[in-house]
Design a protein around this motif. Structure first.
Motif: not given
Length: 282
Positions: A261, A257-258, A265
């Motif tokens: 992300r 998930e991270y 970005l």
């Protein structure tokens, strides 16, 4: 703060069922004192019958801030102070964002977020005065990620996460530790006992994605009874973490998930720089 060998006083909301019921039994089994609260105080009667004056059972709706203040005051008068607060009361509203009614959305935030906020605020003066205390916020793996058909439930947990992280920095100077417990997957009957949104066929795909994602995640249902040992170990830790996962599989899912992300970005960093403008606004 008392040591692991000295009886402590716990204040546990939602102590009549689910994880809270297991935790209440474990707390009392090792000789500690317990203030057990639930919306239905009759469900707590067996605790008092078995453990006598080491238990204070209280009917409590955590959304009523005045009632919360009264309950904490009664606990402090009975036992002299609260060493560990466990904000466990909550429910899980399943429904797409458009399916959820205004009343359901407000009720979800009232219990999961504001209920925890009111109890936290109520115990802080005593903990600050004693310069010791533990606050355990029962969040969720869904407090760290968001899935379709759980948006309002998970927003209540994300709010709890932010408040608690700020709180931890605010109260560390007083010897108060704040920990967010993130249960991954445990069969506690939470969904069955929670209000549900109406199902609109337009969002059948969202519910299908939710359940397909749960099946593909590799999360194995954990043993709710085993979480009691983890909670007691957490309370005994000299320097407890800000966050801890209860259950397995979550760490791997969070890495994915991270990583995603950060990648997104970075991919759109050109817009970030565009929005920044030139130095001095020129």
């Amino acid at each position: 703060m008392t040591t692991a060998d000295t009886p402590r006083t716990w204040f546990v909301t939602g102590a009549s069922r689910g994880l809270g019921a297991y935790w209440a039994e474990a707390i009392l089994a090792r000789g500690d004192r317990l203030v057990a609260t639930a919306r239905d105080s009759a469900a707590l009667a067996p605790l008092s019958e078995r453990h006598g004056d080491r238990v204070l059972s209280l009917r409590l709706d955590v959304t009523d801030s005045a009632a919360v203040d009264d309950a904490v005051r009664a606990a402090e008068e009975r036992f002299g102070g609260i060493d560990v607060l466990v904000n466990n009361a909550g429910h899980m509203l399943v429904g797409a964002v458009e399916e959820v009614t205004e009343e359901q959305a407000r009720a979800q935030m009232d219990v999961n977020y504001f209920g925890a906020l009111w109890t936290t605020r109520a115990v802080l003066p005593g903990m600050r005065q004693r310069r010791a205390g533990r606050i355990v916020q029962v969040s969720s793996f869904g407090g760290l990620v968001a899935y379709p058909a759980l948006g309002v439930y998970q927003s209540s947990k994300w709010a709890l996460e932010a408040m608690s992280e700020s709180l931890a920095a605010e109260v560390a100077a007083y010897g108060i530790h704040v920990t967010l417990v993130e249960p991954v997957m445990f069969p506690t009957g939470l969904v069955a006992s929670s209000p549900q949104a109406r199902q609109d066929p337009a969002y059948a795909h969202a519910r299908e994605a939710l359940y397909a994602g749960a099946g593909a995640s590799g999360f194995a249902p954990g043993d709710p009874a085993a979480t009691a040992d983890a909670l007691l170990a957490l309370a005994d830790a000299p320097e407890p973490p800000l966050r801890v996962l209860f259950g397995t599989g979550g760490l791997e899912a969070l890495r994915t998930e991270y990583t995603g992300r950060l990648a997104a970005l970075e991919q759109w960093d050109h817009l970030s720089r565009l929005a920044q403008g030139k130095p001095g606004g020129q």
